[in-house]
Design an enzyme around this catalytic site. Sequence first.
Site, PDB file in Angstrom:
ATOM      1  N   GLY A  15      -1.087  48.962  18.326  1.00  0.00           N
ATOM      2  CA  GLY A  15      -0.881  48.711  19.757  1.00  0.00           C
ATOM      3  C   GLY A  15      -1.801  49.637  20.550  1.00  0.00           C
ATOM      4  O   GLY A  15      -2.699  50.269  19.988  1.00  0.00           O
ATOM      5  N   ASN A  43       3.347  44.698  20.613  1.00  0.00           N
ATOM      6  CA  ASN A  43       4.045  44.585  21.895  1.00  0.00           C
ATOM      7  C   ASN A  43       3.100  44.842  23.057  1.00  0.00           C
ATOM      8  O   ASN A  43       3.242  44.253  24.116  1.00  0.00           O
ATOM      9  CB  ASN A  43       5.172  45.627  21.973  1.00  0.00           C
ATOM     10  CG  ASN A  43       6.437  45.092  21.356  1.00  0.00           C
ATOM     11  OD1 ASN A  43       6.504  43.949  20.949  1.00  0.00           O
ATOM     12  ND2 ASN A  43       7.445  45.937  21.287  1.00  0.00           N
ATOM     13  N   GLN A  48       3.131  42.435  30.336  1.00  0.00           N
ATOM     14  CA  GLN A  48       2.683  41.639  31.479  1.00  0.00           C
ATOM     15  C   GLN A  48       2.527  42.494  32.721  1.00  0.00           C
ATOM     16  O   GLN A  48       1.509  42.483  33.395  1.00  0.00           O
ATOM     17  CB  GLN A  48       3.707  40.533  31.772  1.00  0.00           C
ATOM     18  CG  GLN A  48       3.847  39.520  30.672  1.00  0.00           C
ATOM     19  CD  GLN A  48       4.937  38.489  30.980  1.00  0.00           C
ATOM     20  OE1 GLN A  48       5.687  38.618  31.947  1.00  0.00           O
ATOM     21  NE2 GLN A  48       5.027  37.478  30.145  1.00  0.00           N
ATOM     22  N   THR A 154       1.566  46.226   5.074  1.00  0.00           N
ATOM     23  CA  THR A 154       2.789  46.785   5.645  1.00  0.00           C
ATOM     24  C   THR A 154       3.045  48.163   5.057  1.00  0.00           C
ATOM     25  O   THR A 154       3.090  48.316   3.832  1.00  0.00           O
ATOM     26  CB  THR A 154       3.981  45.853   5.318  1.00  0.00           C
ATOM     27  OG1 THR A 154       3.712  44.589   5.917  1.00  0.00           O
ATOM     28  CG2 THR A 154       5.303  46.402   5.840  1.00  0.00           C
ATOM     29  N   ASP A 208      10.390  49.690  11.613  1.00  0.00           N
ATOM     30  CA  ASP A 208      10.022  50.332  10.335  1.00  0.00           C
ATOM     31  C   ASP A 208       9.556  51.779  10.484  1.00  0.00           C
ATOM     32  O   ASP A 208       9.797  52.588   9.604  1.00  0.00           O
ATOM     33  CB  ASP A 208       9.009  49.540   9.503  1.00  0.00           C
ATOM     34  CG  ASP A 208       8.214  48.535  10.242  1.00  0.00           C
ATOM     35  OD1 ASP A 208       8.626  48.178  11.344  1.00  0.00           O
ATOM     36  OD2 ASP A 208       7.193  48.103   9.702  1.00  0.00           O
ATOM     37  N   HIS A 229      15.684  43.648  28.706  1.00  0.00           N
ATOM     38  CA  HIS A 229      14.974  43.155  29.890  1.00  0.00           C
ATOM     39  C   HIS A 229      15.787  41.998  30.463  1.00  0.00           C
ATOM     40  O   HIS A 229      16.182  41.096  29.715  1.00  0.00           O
ATOM     41  CB  HIS A 229      13.571  42.694  29.503  1.00  0.00           C
ATOM     42  CG  HIS A 229      12.667  42.498  30.677  1.00  0.00           C
ATOM     43  ND1 HIS A 229      12.851  41.490  31.603  1.00  0.00           N
ATOM     44  CD2 HIS A 229      11.574  43.187  31.085  1.00  0.00           C
ATOM     45  CE1 HIS A 229      11.901  41.575  32.527  1.00  0.00           C
ATOM     46  NE2 HIS A 229      11.115  42.593  32.231  1.00  0.00           N
ATOM     47  N   HIS A 327      14.247  44.764  24.613  1.00  0.00           N
ATOM     48  CA  HIS A 327      12.888  44.939  25.144  1.00  0.00           C
ATOM     49  C   HIS A 327      12.254  46.262  24.717  1.00  0.00           C
ATOM     50  O   HIS A 327      11.116  46.282  24.278  1.00  0.00           O
ATOM     51  CB  HIS A 327      12.974  44.854  26.662  1.00  0.00           C
ATOM     52  CG  HIS A 327      11.649  44.895  27.356  1.00  0.00           C
ATOM     53  ND1 HIS A 327      10.643  43.999  27.097  1.00  0.00           N
ATOM     54  CD2 HIS A 327      11.169  45.724  28.325  1.00  0.00           C
ATOM     55  CE1 HIS A 327       9.593  44.273  27.875  1.00  0.00           C
ATOM     56  NE2 HIS A 327       9.882  45.339  28.614  1.00  0.00           N
ATOM     57  N   GLU A 351       5.942  53.600  21.446  1.00  0.00           N
ATOM     58  CA  GLU A 351       7.391  53.335  21.471  1.00  0.00           C
ATOM     59  C   GLU A 351       8.139  53.925  20.283  1.00  0.00           C
ATOM     60  O   GLU A 351       9.325  54.237  20.377  1.00  0.00           O
ATOM     61  CB  GLU A 351       7.643  51.820  21.568  1.00  0.00           C
ATOM     62  CG  GLU A 351       9.098  51.487  21.864  1.00  0.00           C
ATOM     63  CD  GLU A 351       9.353  50.012  22.081  1.00  0.00           C
ATOM     64  OE1 GLU A 351       8.379  49.251  22.318  1.00  0.00           O
ATOM     65  OE2 GLU A 351      10.533  49.608  22.015  1.00  0.00           O
TER      66      GLU A 351
HETATM   67  C1  SIN Z   1       7.608  43.382  32.704  1.00  0.00           C
HETATM   68  O1  SIN Z   1       6.508  42.952  33.046  1.00  0.00           O
HETATM   69  O2  SIN Z   1       8.644  43.059  33.285  1.00  0.00           O
HETATM   70  C2  SIN Z   1       7.697  44.320  31.545  1.00  0.00           C
HETATM   71  C3  SIN Z   1       6.926  45.538  31.815  1.00  0.00           C
HETATM   72  C4  SIN Z   1       7.620  46.733  31.264  1.00  0.00           C
HETATM   73  O3  SIN Z   1       8.542  46.619  30.476  1.00  0.00           O
HETATM   74  O4  SIN Z   1       7.257  47.842  31.662  1.00  0.00           O
END
Ligand code: SIN
Length: 515
Positions: A15, A43, A48, A154, A208, A229, A327, A351
Amino acid sequence: MDNNFHTEVLVIGSGVAGLLIAELLSAEKNVTVITRSELGRSNSRLAQGGIAAVTTEDDSWADHFFDTIQAGVFHNNDELTELLVKKGGERVKQLIEMGVAFDRNMDGSYSRCREGAHRKPRILHAGGDATGKELMDTLIKRVKKSCMIIEHHTAADLLVEKGVCAGAWFMGEEGKLLTVKADYVILATGGAGQLYPITSNDASVTGDGIAMAFRAGATVSDLEFMQFHPTMYAGKGASPFLISEAVRGEGGRLVTSSGQRLMEGKHDLLDLAPRDVVSRAIAEERSLVYLDTSSVSNFNDRFPTIASYLNLDDASSKRVPVQPGAHFLMGGVETDRYGRTTVANLFAIGEVANTGVHGANRLASNSLLEAVVFANESATWVLNHTPIQQDVSVTFQPLHIPISMPAASMIRSMMSDYVGITRHAAGLTTAINELGFYLKGRKKPASSVEEVTVYNMLQTSWLMATSAHMRTESRGGHHRLDFPQSKQRFQQKRITRRIFEDEWITTEKKSRAVF
Ligand code: SIN
């Protein structure tokens, strides 16, 4: 490819955090990035909303700091949260210099939007609602030239001897083994959204990194804090798809099936209340909740990815059915400012790490910020230190997994039913007993990627369920129906977990809530 080699830095995961640290180190180190699927899958690519940072005169790090700790219900690590928000502007500049094209207004200034619990419009975005893709494409172009990349492998286990990490071993698609020794190992495997049936996360994000680090003796913490979310698309037969909070930032409103505003009377910030508050409000509503986009101007231009997924000619007249989905995991492998875990030479960023900057509930668009800030901090450490001496004889050991394991779908139902948006002692006990039943069983060496994946899901789920059982209060992403209030005695207290002598099933007794 040799099935046994050495690299100076081994990055597990691809990521934004993993690719950025790989790029930052590659000028001086030999770096290998190994990812379980294709380089672009993560992710981060799906992000977005954008990246939150203070980049205007009328905003301040103090305001961003306050919004972050308020959303985090004051469970944040204040020192590192201050670092996070103070470094924002500098890191955004670095991304722009690397070639990231954030969206601009007609006058050439950067376009900034608002999302939940932000008091200022401070979120930079790219491609409308394709910020993660723009960051990933920029970084992929660079790392392809500067690092060795291995896809479709993996990670099965870390190589650790006497508390010092010396590499990791991997399984290829047909169970072929690859052992990589390294001076430094950087875990950048993401969170655990795929432990739930409805999630915004990529299929590869199955917890993992947390399970591997725990088995290696690293401290993991705050695993009870899962963020749901509020607005995953809930159309009939639809595959899970996120509808960005930025839609609400641009005027989208949540309404009930009778057209009433859902958030009225529930929080001062209404639709832009913290995510845990909005997700619970949706979950408590008995019938479908809709996102009314009629007040969002230029929907299709501002949110092209969402508009094309929803296949809307004109989103402005639409009500879109929504539901909460798993989320972001606030907890993870505990690290310091430099991403160092409690195992020498093992770092965690993105994360999978728990830097403490998100507290009990992450503020929107702070995750890409965390990834870029702490990738830089870790890179600084690695470039200025020598690794702790390793045992050169450390070698591949098979991973022993239970002979009888549940289906991944059973783990997901268990997590959704008992370790979901709301929890209670009876449900958590059911989950702990069911998951523990499999973990206690007789063991055999793992022989496939699928077995390794399900074992990691089982271990991380069990850690999350037991941590949630120990926190007898409600705070942010952890809501107990039997303990609905926050308690003073839990404020700033972390539930930390560490394996002892491999008797890992008994660790609940041996783990501690640090008071
Ligand atoms: C979103 O665009 O709603 C997710 C962005 C985020 O989780 O920070």
